[in-house]
Design a protein around this motif. Sequence first.
Motif, PDB file in Angstrom:
ATOM      1  N   VAL A  25      -3.873  -0.925   2.445  1.00 53.72           N
ATOM      2  CA  VAL A  25      -3.329   0.239   1.749  1.00 53.72           C
ATOM      3  C   VAL A  25      -2.340   0.959   2.661  1.00 53.72           C
ATOM      4  CG1 VAL A  25      -5.005   2.040   2.416  1.00 53.72           C
ATOM      5  CG2 VAL A  25      -3.965   2.083   0.146  1.00 53.72           C
ATOM      6  N   SER A  26      -2.468   0.752   3.968  1.00 46.17           N
ATOM      7  CA  SER A  26      -1.514   1.345   4.914  1.00 46.17           C
ATOM      8  C   SER A  26      -0.102   0.825   4.657  1.00 46.17           C
ATOM      9  CB  SER A  26      -1.933   1.044   6.350  1.00 46.17           C
ATOM     10  OG  SER A  26      -2.018  -0.357   6.578  1.00 46.17           O
ATOM     11  N   LYS A  27       0.005  -0.443   4.245  1.00 45.65           N
ATOM     12  CA  LYS A  27       1.323  -1.013   3.941  1.00 45.65           C
ATOM     13  C   LYS A  27       1.911  -0.397   2.675  1.00 45.65           C
ATOM     14  CE  LYS A  27       1.345  -3.667   7.505  1.00 45.65           C
ATOM     15  NZ  LYS A  27       2.233  -3.307   8.646  1.00 45.65           N
ATOM     16  N   VAL A  28       1.045  -0.109   1.702  1.00 42.37           N
ATOM     17  CA  VAL A  28       1.503   0.596   0.500  1.00 42.37           C
ATOM     18  C   VAL A  28       2.004   1.976   0.900  1.00 42.37           C
ATOM     19  CG1 VAL A  28       0.854   1.471  -1.781  1.00 42.37           C
ATOM     20  CG2 VAL A  28      -0.164  -0.654  -0.934  1.00 42.37           C
ATOM     21  N   GLY A  29       1.234   2.667   1.737  1.00 40.61           N
ATOM     22  CA  GLY A  29       1.622   4.001   2.176  1.00 40.61           C
ATOM     23  C   GLY A  29       2.935   4.015   2.945  1.00 40.61           C
ATOM     24  N   GLU A  30       3.112   3.047   3.824  1.00 39.48           N
ATOM     25  CA  GLU A  30       4.355   2.972   4.598  1.00 39.48           C
ATOM     26  C   GLU A  30       5.554   2.731   3.686  1.00 39.48           C
ATOM     27  OE1 GLU A  30       3.559  -0.114   7.403  1.00 39.48           O
ATOM     28  OE2 GLU A  30       1.995   1.047   8.435  1.00 39.48           O
ATOM     29  N   PHE A  31       5.375   1.846   2.695  1.00 45.10           N
ATOM     30  CA  PHE A  31       6.477   1.549   1.774  1.00 45.10           C
ATOM     31  C   PHE A  31       6.829   2.778   0.939  1.00 45.10           C
ATOM     32  CE2 PHE A  31       8.380   0.168  -2.156  1.00 45.10           C
ATOM     33  CZ  PHE A  31       9.271  -0.825  -1.769  1.00 45.10           C
ATOM     34  N   VAL A  32       5.804   3.451   0.402  1.00 40.22           N
ATOM     35  CA  VAL A  32       6.049   4.620  -0.443  1.00 40.22           C
ATOM     36  C   VAL A  32       6.683   5.752   0.365  1.00 40.22           C
ATOM     37  CG1 VAL A  32       4.944   6.419  -1.840  1.00 40.22           C
ATOM     38  CG2 VAL A  32       4.264   4.017  -2.117  1.00 40.22           C
ATOM     39  N   PHE A  82       1.973  -9.275   2.814  1.00 37.71           N
ATOM     40  CA  PHE A  82       0.792 -10.133   2.662  1.00 37.71           C
ATOM     41  C   PHE A  82       0.666 -10.723   1.265  1.00 37.71           C
ATOM     42  CE2 PHE A  82      -0.457  -6.759   5.764  1.00 37.71           C
ATOM     43  CZ  PHE A  82      -0.521  -7.566   6.890  1.00 37.71           C
ATOM     44  N   ARG A  83       1.707 -10.605   0.467  1.00 39.48           N
ATOM     45  CA  ARG A  83       1.617 -11.032  -0.938  1.00 39.48           C
ATOM     46  C   ARG A  83       1.139 -12.489  -1.031  1.00 39.48           C
ATOM     47  NH1 ARG A  83       6.086 -10.455  -5.875  1.00 39.48           N
ATOM     48  NH2 ARG A  83       4.595 -10.995  -7.512  1.00 39.48           N
ATOM     49  N   GLY A  84       0.184 -12.723  -1.952  1.00 42.36           N
ATOM     50  CA  GLY A  84      -0.382 -14.052  -2.128  1.00 42.36           C
ATOM     51  C   GLY A  84      -1.690 -14.261  -1.389  1.00 42.36           C
ATOM     52  N   LYS A  85      -2.002 -13.340  -0.474  1.00 44.00           N
ATOM     53  CA  LYS A  85      -3.259 -13.434   0.269  1.00 44.00           C
ATOM     54  C   LYS A  85      -4.326 -12.554  -0.393  1.00 44.00           C
ATOM     55  CE  LYS A  85      -0.965 -14.352   4.694  1.00 44.00           C
ATOM     56  NZ  LYS A  85      -0.834 -13.940   6.113  1.00 44.00           N
ATOM     57  N   THR A  86      -5.562 -12.708   0.047  1.00 42.22           N
ATOM     58  CA  THR A  86      -6.638 -11.856  -0.444  1.00 42.22           C
ATOM     59  C   THR A  86      -6.436 -10.452   0.110  1.00 42.22           C
ATOM     60  OG1 THR A  86      -8.189 -13.702  -0.561  1.00 42.22           O
ATOM     61  CG2 THR A  86      -9.135 -11.490  -0.525  1.00 42.22           C
ATOM     62  N   ASN A  87      -6.247  -9.510  -0.788  1.00 38.78           N
ATOM     63  CA  ASN A  87      -5.982  -8.134  -0.386  1.00 38.78           C
ATOM     64  C   ASN A  87      -7.258  -7.485   0.158  1.00 38.78           C
ATOM     65  OD1 ASN A  87      -4.469  -5.831  -0.054  1.00 38.78           O
ATOM     66  ND2 ASN A  87      -4.275  -5.369  -2.232  1.00 38.78           N
ATOM     67  N   GLU A  88      -7.096  -6.439   0.953  1.00 43.57           N
ATOM     68  CA  GLU A  88      -8.251  -5.716   1.476  1.00 43.57           C
ATOM     69  C   GLU A  88      -7.840  -4.270   1.761  1.00 43.57           C
ATOM     70  OE1 GLU A  88      -9.105  -6.459   5.894  1.00 43.57           O
ATOM     71  OE2 GLU A  88      -8.433  -8.435   5.173  1.00 43.57           O
ATOM     72  N   PRO A  89      -8.819  -3.352   1.843  1.00 46.69           N
ATOM     73  CA  PRO A  89      -8.492  -1.923   1.975  1.00 46.69           C
ATOM     74  C   PRO A  89      -7.585  -1.573   3.146  1.00 46.69           C
ATOM     75  CG  PRO A  89     -10.777  -2.172   1.343  1.00 46.69           C
ATOM     76  CD  PRO A  89     -10.256  -3.564   1.611  1.00 46.69           C
ATOM     77  N   GLU A 120     -16.035  -7.431   8.978  1.00 44.92           N
ATOM     78  CA  GLU A 120     -14.634  -7.606   9.402  1.00 44.92           C
ATOM     79  C   GLU A 120     -13.698  -6.716   8.590  1.00 44.92           C
ATOM     80  OE1 GLU A 120     -11.140 -11.030   9.095  1.00 44.92           O
ATOM     81  OE2 GLU A 120     -13.217 -11.524   8.561  1.00 44.92           O
ATOM     82  N   VAL A 121     -13.935  -6.647   7.280  1.00 45.99           N
ATOM     83  CA  VAL A 121     -13.096  -5.834   6.397  1.00 45.99           C
ATOM     84  C   VAL A 121     -13.196  -4.358   6.777  1.00 45.99           C
ATOM     85  CG1 VAL A 121     -12.849  -5.023   4.011  1.00 45.99           C
ATOM     86  CG2 VAL A 121     -13.122  -7.466   4.480  1.00 45.99           C
ATOM     87  N   LEU A 122     -14.399  -3.900   7.066  1.00 46.39           N
ATOM     88  CA  LEU A 122     -14.587  -2.504   7.464  1.00 46.39           C
ATOM     89  C   LEU A 122     -13.956  -2.216   8.827  1.00 46.39           C
ATOM     90  CD1 LEU A 122     -18.282  -2.030   6.297  1.00 46.39           C
ATOM     91  CD2 LEU A 122     -16.219  -1.175   5.177  1.00 46.39           C
ATOM     92  N   GLU A 123     -14.041  -3.176   9.734  1.00 43.66           N
ATOM     93  CA  GLU A 123     -13.392  -3.036  11.037  1.00 43.66           C
ATOM     94  C   GLU A 123     -11.875  -3.006  10.891  1.00 43.66           C
ATOM     95  OE1 GLU A 123     -12.497  -2.742  15.062  1.00 43.66           O
ATOM     96  OE2 GLU A 123     -14.391  -2.344  14.003  1.00 43.66           O
ATOM     97  N   ASN A 124     -11.342  -3.837  10.009  1.00 44.89           N
ATOM     98  CA  ASN A 124      -9.897  -3.850   9.759  1.00 44.89           C
ATOM     99  C   ASN A 124      -9.427  -2.509   9.207  1.00 44.89           C
ATOM    100  OD1 ASN A 124      -9.782  -6.502  10.614  1.00 44.89           O
ATOM    101  ND2 ASN A 124      -9.703  -7.370   8.547  1.00 44.89           N
ATOM    102  N   MET A 125     -10.246  -1.896   8.357  1.00 46.17           N
ATOM    103  CA  MET A 125      -9.920  -0.558   7.860  1.00 46.17           C
ATOM    104  C   MET A 125      -9.749   0.417   9.020  1.00 46.17           C
ATOM    105  SD  MET A 125     -12.432   0.028   4.561  1.00 46.17           S
ATOM    106  CE  MET A 125     -12.135   1.807   4.557  1.00 46.17           C
ATOM    107  N   GLN A 126     -10.700   0.410   9.909  1.00 44.06           N
ATOM    108  CA  GLN A 126     -10.667   1.335  11.042  1.00 44.06           C
ATOM    109  C   GLN A 126      -9.428   1.098  11.901  1.00 44.06           C
ATOM    110  OE1 GLN A 126     -14.270   1.310  13.335  1.00 44.06           O
ATOM    111  NE2 GLN A 126     -13.567   2.860  14.768  1.00 44.06           N
ATOM    112  N   GLN A 127      -9.114  -0.170  12.149  1.00 44.17           N
ATOM    113  CA  GLN A 127      -7.948  -0.508  12.977  1.00 44.17           C
ATOM    114  C   GLN A 127      -6.635  -0.062  12.314  1.00 44.17           C
ATOM    115  OE1 GLN A 127      -8.029  -1.703  16.132  1.00 44.17           O
ATOM    116  NE2 GLN A 127     -10.263  -1.550  16.005  1.00 44.17           N
ATOM    117  N   ALA A 128      -6.615  -0.101  10.975  1.00 45.26           N
ATOM    118  CA  ALA A 128      -5.404   0.265  10.232  1.00 45.26           C
ATOM    119  C   ALA A 128      -5.348   1.751   9.901  1.00 45.26           C
ATOM    120  CB  ALA A 128      -5.320  -0.558   8.947  1.00 45.26           C
ATOM    121  N   LYS A 129      -6.305   2.513  10.436  1.00 50.59           N
ATOM    122  CA  LYS A 129      -6.379   3.953  10.189  1.00 50.59           C
ATOM    123  C   LYS A 129      -6.554   4.268   8.704  1.00 50.59           C
ATOM    124  CE  LYS A 129      -3.822   5.240  14.352  1.00 50.59           C
ATOM    125  NZ  LYS A 129      -2.690   5.980  14.941  1.00 50.59           N
ATOM    126  N   VAL A 130      -7.430   3.482   8.067  1.00 51.39           N
ATOM    127  CA  VAL A 130      -7.831   3.740   6.681  1.00 51.39           C
ATOM    128  C   VAL A 130      -9.255   4.290   6.738  1.00 51.39           C
ATOM    129  CG1 VAL A 130      -8.243   2.732   4.405  1.00 51.39           C
ATOM    130  CG2 VAL A 130      -6.343   1.905   5.815  1.00 51.39           C
TER     131      VAL A 130
END
Length: 263
Positions: free
Chosen positions: A226-233, A216-223, A20-30
């Motif tokens: 990182v798209s949210k970090v990129g968007e913020f920066v 997502f603060r407070g939740k279990t982070n996942e790769p 699931e984590v790897l699939e989420n990466m793909q969906q988020a363009k990571v």
Amino acid sequence: MFIDSHCHLDFPEFQSRLPEVLENMQQAKVSHALCVSVDLPDFPNVLKLAQDHANLYASVGVHPDYEETPEPSFDFLVETARQHPKIVAIGETGLDYYRMGDRSYESMEWQRERFRTHIRAAIASKKPLIIHTRSASEDTIKILKEEGAHTIGGVMHCFTESYEVAKAAMDMGFYISFSGIVTFKSAKDLQDTCKKVPLDRMLIETDSPYLAPIPFRGKTNEPAWVSKVGEFVADLKNVSIEALAMHTSNNFYQCFQIDINHS
């Protein structure tokens, strides 16, 4: 496409949901992630992740805050890094005085010696360093200079220090990596530092399962996040998301000496 330059997919939080984590990466363009070693007993799991998945890489090393754990030797670090093509870095290593408490400065010498071992191994194996520093930036920069770390470079991961520390690291050829912390409302000083760090010296990361970014603060982070970090920066630096992704991804390949055509 974004790249997560620092995560811990071997940690228990991901054991039952890796597909699931790897699939989420793909969906988020990571597109890729670097799985970072923190101790020797768990290192084989880190390496296996990188060997089993084309878009994952690994490091080898022992975290400075892990005191009661087998000590890595120079020979082990060098030989392991040379032996496995998917190992692209030495670390994470560095100094962490945050939990020193009432102990003396001298009592932390084991950390400084472990740090020096990693730096020497990185130079010998020609692999960049992943640096963790917490409440110890002065000694971290001092030891990096003493050991000639400028000859190999690397990344200051999950950066939370001042711009002066960032500048000292960049002057030695290091990249500065920002995690979900930069998105926190309380991180105004770090956001100011981020604005000053040039795009060509910047990486982004999750340090998952920790430090999930807003929203997502407070939740279990996942790769994927990182798209949210990129968007913020990107917004912080007033550049397009595409430009931020391109720069940080290219920086990742350059920092970790990865041939972009075979990534």
